[in-house]
Design a protein around this motif. Structure first.
Motif, short mmCIF file in Angstrom:
data_model
loop_
_atom_site.label_atom_id
_atom_site.label_comp_id
_atom_site.label_asym_id
_atom_site.label_seq_id
_atom_site.Cartn_x
_atom_site.Cartn_y
_atom_site.Cartn_z
N ALA A 1 0.83 -1.20 0.00
CA ALA A 1 0.00 0.00 0.00
C ALA A 1 0.87 1.26 0.00
CB ALA A 1 -0.95 0.00 1.20
N ASP A 2 1.98 1.23 0.75
CA ASP A 2 2.89 2.37 0.77
C ASP A 2 3.50 2.62 -0.61
OD1 ASP A 2 2.45 2.70 3.50
OD2 ASP A 2 4.20 1.50 4.05
N ILE A 3 3.86 1.56 -1.30
CA ILE A 3 4.43 1.70 -2.64
C ILE A 3 3.41 2.27 -3.61
CG2 ILE A 3 5.36 0.40 -4.60
CD1 ILE A 3 6.59 -1.53 -2.48
N VAL A 4 2.19 1.74 -3.56
CA VAL A 4 1.13 2.23 -4.45
C VAL A 4 0.84 3.70 -4.16
CG1 VAL A 4 -1.32 2.00 -5.01
CG2 VAL A 4 0.11 -0.03 -4.88
N LEU A 5 0.73 4.06 -2.89
CA LEU A 5 0.46 5.45 -2.54
C LEU A 5 1.60 6.38 -2.98
CD1 LEU A 5 -1.21 4.95 0.95
CD2 LEU A 5 -2.32 5.69 -1.18
N ALA A 6 2.83 5.93 -2.87
CA ALA A 6 3.97 6.74 -3.32
C ALA A 6 3.89 6.99 -4.83
CB ALA A 6 5.28 6.07 -2.95
N CYS A 7 3.53 5.97 -5.59
CA CYS A 7 3.39 6.13 -7.04
C CYS A 7 2.23 7.06 -7.37
CB CYS A 7 3.20 4.78 -7.72
SG CYS A 7 4.70 3.80 -7.80
N LEU A 8 1.13 6.92 -6.65
CA LEU A 8 -0.02 7.81 -6.87
C LEU A 8 0.34 9.25 -6.56
CD1 LEU A 8 -2.87 5.59 -5.42
CD2 LEU A 8 -2.55 6.22 -7.82
N GLU A 9 1.07 9.45 -5.48
CA GLU A 9 1.50 10.80 -5.11
C GLU A 9 2.40 11.39 -6.20
OE1 GLU A 9 4.40 12.76 -1.80
OE2 GLU A 9 2.94 11.30 -1.08
N GLU A 10 3.32 10.58 -6.69
CA GLU A 10 4.22 11.04 -7.74
C GLU A 10 3.43 11.39 -9.00
OE1 GLU A 10 7.84 9.29 -10.40
OE2 GLU A 10 7.72 8.68 -8.30
N GLY A 11 2.50 10.52 -9.38
CA GLY A 11 1.69 10.79 -10.55
C GLY A 11 0.83 12.02 -10.39
N ASN A 12 0.27 12.20 -9.19
CA ASN A 12 -0.56 13.37 -8.91
C ASN A 12 0.25 14.65 -8.96
OD1 ASN A 12 -3.00 14.72 -8.17
ND2 ASN A 12 -2.22 14.83 -6.06
N SER A 13 1.46 14.64 -8.42
CA SER A 13 2.29 15.85 -8.42
C SER A 13 2.71 16.22 -9.83
CB SER A 13 3.51 15.67 -7.52
OG SER A 13 4.41 14.72 -8.07
N LYS A 14 2.91 15.24 -10.70
CA LYS A 14 3.27 15.54 -12.09
C LYS A 14 2.09 16.13 -12.84
CE LYS A 14 7.02 12.40 -12.49
NZ LYS A 14 7.93 11.85 -13.41
#
Length: 162
Positions: free
Chosen positions: A145-158
């Protein structure tokens, strides 16, 4: 259990299959290998694309640098060398008397449920004095879940900066 603190070492795009993390300095591994006779056999599906297979090679290198196990070897179910059985043989040749077989799979499909156990049995028959243990696949490990959330955060910031 001591909580490990992680920080991103680089900022790869979410679409990239490999995310590299580095432990912070307060959780550096011990200078000596904890289990020199224990090998880790990382098992992925395998791909015709060398770049896809290279992810597992990089993961094996990262685990090796942590100095937890004496032998860390990547292997593939199909489409790329070394095979699971060949990877197990490499572990034994490098001195492992116990091999932890880790399926680098997200779901418990036919490969995880049947094929990997067949490979484990074949290795155990070939090397009766070596213990081969099939570990649980990655699946729904809470850290996923931490990995998925980190990727979502990165995608959202871009998407908000474009």
């Amino acid at each position: 259990m001591t909580e490990r603190l992680w920080r991103k070492r680089s900022a790869p795009e979410c679409a990239m299959p490999f995310i590299e993390y580095q432990m912070t300095s307060d959780t550096n591994p011990s200078p000596e290998i904890r289990s020199p006779q224990t090998g880790v056999l990382l098992i992925a599906h395998g791909s015709r694309r060398k770049e896809a297979n290279d992810d597992l090679v990089r993961l094996a290198e990262l685990i090796t640098r942590r100095q937890e196990y004496g032998v860390v070897q990547e292997s593939y179910l199909e489409l790329a060398p070394p095979t699971i059985v060949d990877g197990g043989r490499i572990c034994v040749e490098r001195g492992a008397t116990r091999v932890l077989m880790l399926p680098y799979f997200l779901s418990a499909g036919v490969h995880v449920v049947l094929d990997l156990e067949d490979a484990r049995k074949q290795l155990a028959a070939e090397f009766p004095n070596v213990q081969f243990e099939l570990c649980p696949h990655l699946g729904l490990n809470p850290l996923m879940a931490d990995i998925v959330l980190a990727c979502l955060e990165e995608g959202n910031s871009k998407s908000t900066t474009v």
